[in-house]
Motif scaffolding. Structure first.
Motif, short mmCIF file in Angstrom:
data_model
loop_
_atom_site.label_atom_id
_atom_site.label_comp_id
_atom_site.label_asym_id
_atom_site.label_seq_id
_atom_site.Cartn_x
_atom_site.Cartn_y
_atom_site.Cartn_z
N TRP A 1 9.17 6.47 -7.14
CA TRP A 1 10.58 6.73 -6.87
C TRP A 1 10.98 5.93 -5.64
O TRP A 1 10.44 6.13 -4.55
N VAL A 2 11.92 5.01 -5.82
CA VAL A 2 12.40 4.15 -4.74
C VAL A 2 13.73 4.69 -4.24
O VAL A 2 14.63 5.02 -5.05
N VAL A 3 13.86 4.79 -2.93
CA VAL A 3 15.09 5.31 -2.32
C VAL A 3 16.03 4.14 -2.03
O VAL A 3 15.66 3.20 -1.30
N GLU B 1 0.83 -1.19 0.00
CA GLU B 1 0.00 0.00 0.00
C GLU B 1 0.87 1.25 0.00
O GLU B 1 1.83 1.34 0.76
N ILE B 2 0.55 2.21 -0.87
CA ILE B 2 1.24 3.50 -0.90
C ILE B 2 0.20 4.59 -1.06
O ILE B 2 -0.90 4.35 -1.57
N PRO B 3 0.50 5.83 -0.64
CA PRO B 3 -0.45 6.93 -0.85
C PRO B 3 -0.41 7.42 -2.30
O PRO B 3 0.54 7.16 -3.04
N TRP B 4 -1.45 8.16 -2.67
CA TRP B 4 -1.52 8.71 -4.03
C TRP B 4 -0.31 9.59 -4.33
O TRP B 4 0.15 9.66 -5.47
N THR B 5 0.21 10.31 -3.31
CA THR B 5 1.31 11.26 -3.54
C THR B 5 2.58 10.57 -4.02
O THR B 5 3.47 11.23 -4.54
N ALA B 6 2.68 9.24 -3.82
CA ALA B 6 3.89 8.54 -4.22
C ALA B 6 3.86 8.10 -5.68
O ALA B 6 4.88 7.64 -6.20
N LEU B 7 2.72 8.24 -6.33
CA LEU B 7 2.60 7.74 -7.71
C LEU B 7 3.19 8.72 -8.70
O LEU B 7 2.89 9.92 -8.68
N SER B 8 4.05 8.23 -9.57
CA SER B 8 4.64 9.01 -10.67
C SER B 8 4.39 8.27 -11.97
O SER B 8 3.61 7.31 -12.01
N SER B 9 5.06 8.71 -13.01
CA SER B 9 4.89 8.08 -14.31
C SER B 9 6.24 7.93 -14.98
O SER B 9 7.09 8.82 -14.89
N GLY B 10 6.43 6.79 -15.63
CA GLY B 10 7.64 6.56 -16.40
C GLY B 10 7.30 5.94 -17.73
O GLY B 10 6.77 4.83 -17.76
N SER C 1 0.43 -4.57 -6.92
CA SER C 1 0.66 -6.02 -6.96
C SER C 1 2.07 -6.36 -7.41
O SER C 1 2.55 -7.46 -7.15
N GLU C 2 2.75 -5.42 -8.06
CA GLU C 2 4.11 -5.66 -8.54
C GLU C 2 4.90 -4.36 -8.52
O GLU C 2 4.32 -3.27 -8.61
N GLY C 3 6.22 -4.47 -8.42
CA GLY C 3 7.10 -3.31 -8.54
C GLY C 3 7.89 -3.00 -7.31
O GLY C 3 9.09 -2.70 -7.39
N VAL C 4 7.28 -3.04 -6.14
CA VAL C 4 7.97 -2.78 -4.88
C VAL C 4 7.58 -3.85 -3.87
O VAL C 4 6.54 -4.49 -4.00
N SER C 5 8.43 -4.00 -2.87
CA SER C 5 8.20 -5.01 -1.83
C SER C 5 8.03 -4.33 -0.49
O SER C 5 8.47 -3.19 -0.27
N ALA C 6 7.38 -5.04 0.42
CA ALA C 6 7.19 -4.52 1.76
C ALA C 6 8.54 -4.22 2.40
O ALA C 6 9.49 -5.00 2.28
N GLY C 7 8.64 -3.07 3.05
CA GLY C 7 9.88 -2.67 3.72
C GLY C 7 10.71 -1.70 2.90
O GLY C 7 11.58 -1.01 3.47
N GLU C 8 10.50 -1.63 1.59
CA GLU C 8 11.24 -0.66 0.78
C GLU C 8 10.71 0.75 1.06
O GLU C 8 9.59 0.93 1.54
N ILE C 9 11.55 1.75 0.70
CA ILE C 9 11.19 3.15 0.94
C ILE C 9 10.93 3.83 -0.40
O ILE C 9 11.74 3.73 -1.33
N VAL C 10 9.79 4.50 -0.49
CA VAL C 10 9.45 5.27 -1.69
C VAL C 10 9.22 6.72 -1.28
O VAL C 10 9.03 7.03 -0.10
N VAL C 11 9.26 7.61 -2.26
CA VAL C 11 9.08 9.04 -2.01
C VAL C 11 7.61 9.39 -2.16
O VAL C 11 6.96 9.01 -3.14
N GLY C 12 7.10 10.14 -1.17
CA GLY C 12 5.73 10.63 -1.23
C GLY C 12 5.71 12.06 -1.70
O GLY C 12 5.95 12.36 -2.87
N LEU C 13 5.46 13.01 -0.80
CA LEU C 13 5.48 14.43 -1.14
C LEU C 13 6.87 14.83 -1.61
O LEU C 13 7.88 14.47 -1.00
N GLY C 14 6.90 15.55 -2.72
CA GLY C 14 8.18 15.99 -3.28
C GLY C 14 8.63 15.16 -4.45
O GLY C 14 9.66 15.47 -5.07
#
Length: 355
Positions: free
Chosen positions: A301-303, A285-294, A326-339
């Motif tokens: 964005w994964v840190v 689960e991630i918030p909407w603010t973390a969604l980008s496009s590529g 369902s795919e792309g990141v795993s539990a425990g990883e850090i992603v960027v939200g605001l900014g």
């Protein structure tokens, strides 16, 4: 011309100044919101439409045909187990019973005579005044008489059952849902006279779309509400999922026992709506603010080691505030939200409030 030259020189100067400043700003870590990806069990609500039916129902008819002389119940009437619901004319069957009773009496008398004759023949042989042939013949006559008596008993039992079958008795306690026979009507063997529903319970029967998650519905709670009949909301639980798919509709039959159904026969046959929550596994689960496009596809964005990298993801489901991936990141990883809108590949970042 002099003015144009001075403007061009100024523009070049400004450009050179910015060229000196921007790299310096990009080298500074950007303060952004760090979000640790968390797992979450995923569920889906499915809506079903079906009908309310009796848990047990049966269509009753007489074992033998005949003319109906009595029907004691009407549609909607309640009855108890063992109650006589209808009768056909027993006259001919009673006559057959009387004949079978007389035949059994005659067979028993013949058996008694044959037994006495066999006993006399045996006694004469023992005294030496009889013959073995006479004794053997007497034994054979006794055996034939016993067979006749057994056959007569069987015929009498059948005649008694036939007379008993002229009465249509309730196999359980319940309610009459349909009356198809009337006094004076001649019915054939097993022809339906009454349709009965058991008072033991009500179930909701649905035809659901075939889906993989549906097999996890067994035992799940179902919220029920009638569509056209005025009745309070009810709860039930799934008791049966058909292993077969309807070849015409492509749907699967699902049954749910109603836990708190009112004792109201008007509910039988009523249309009902059901809602059941099914588990679909686990997602992050991630918030909407973390969604980008590529490249026109969803990404985040994964840190990693203080720097960000754009990674494509697959979205399983949306809700009001969050996304389930369902795919792309795993539990425990850090992603960027605001900014996240200020980032580029490999940029250094630090968490808001970090040093």
């Amino acid at each position: 011309m002099a003015v144009l030259k001075r403007g061009a020189i100024a523009a070049v100067a400004v450009g050179l100044g910015l060229a000196g400043v921007l790299p310096a700003l990009a080298d500074e870590p950007l303060r952004v919101e760090f979000i640790t990806v968390a797992p979450r069990a995923t569920e889906i609500d499915i809506e079903l439409t079906g009908t309310l039916e009796a848990l047990d129902s049966v269509e009753l008819g007489f074992r033998q045909g005949g003319r109906i002389i009595e029907v004691n119940v009407n549609e909607g009437d309640r009855f108890a187990e063992g109650d006589v619901l209808a009768r056909i004319d027993p006259l001919q069957l009673e006559q057959a019973l009387n004949a079978a009773t007389a035949a059994l009496s005659a067979a028993r008398a013949a058996e008694d005579q044959a037994r006495q004759a066999a006993e006399r023949a045996e006694a004469l042989l023992e005294r030496g005044v009889g013959t073995r042939a006479a004794r053997d013949e007497a034994r054979q006559q006794l055996s034939a008489a016993e067979t006749q008596r057994e056959q007569a008993e069987s015929v009498l039992d059948q005649a008694r059952r036939s007379v008993s079958d002229t009465e249509l008795r309730a196999p359980f306690t319940g309610v009459v849902t349909d009356r198809r026979g009337e006094p004076g009507q001649v019915v054939g063997p097993a022809q339906t006279v009454l349709s009965l529903a058991s008072a033991s319970g009500i179930e909701a029967v649905f035809m659901a779309a075939d889906m993989q998650a549906l097999h996890g519905a067994m035992g799940k709670e179902v919220a029920l509400s009638t569509i056209e009949v005025d009745a309070p909301p009810m709860r039930g639980h799934v008791t049966e999922i058909s292993p077969m798919i309807d070849p015409v509709t492509g749907s699967v039959r699902l049954r749910a026992l109603v836990n708190d159904a009112p004792r109201d026969t008007s509910l039988l046959g009523a249309a009902v709506r059901g809602r059941v929550t099914l588990s679909t596994g686990e997602a992050v689960e991630i918030p909407w603010t973390a969604l980008s496009s590529g490249g026109g596809s969803p990404a985040v964005w994964v840190v990693e080691d203080g720097r960000v990298h754009l990674r494509p993801v697959r979205i399983e489901r949306f809700d009001d505030e969050n996304l389930l991936l369902s795919e792309g990141v795993s539990a425990g990883e850090i992603v960027v939200g605001l900014g996240s809108q200020k980032l580029f590949e490999g940029r250094d970042v630090i968490p808001v409030g970090g040093e």
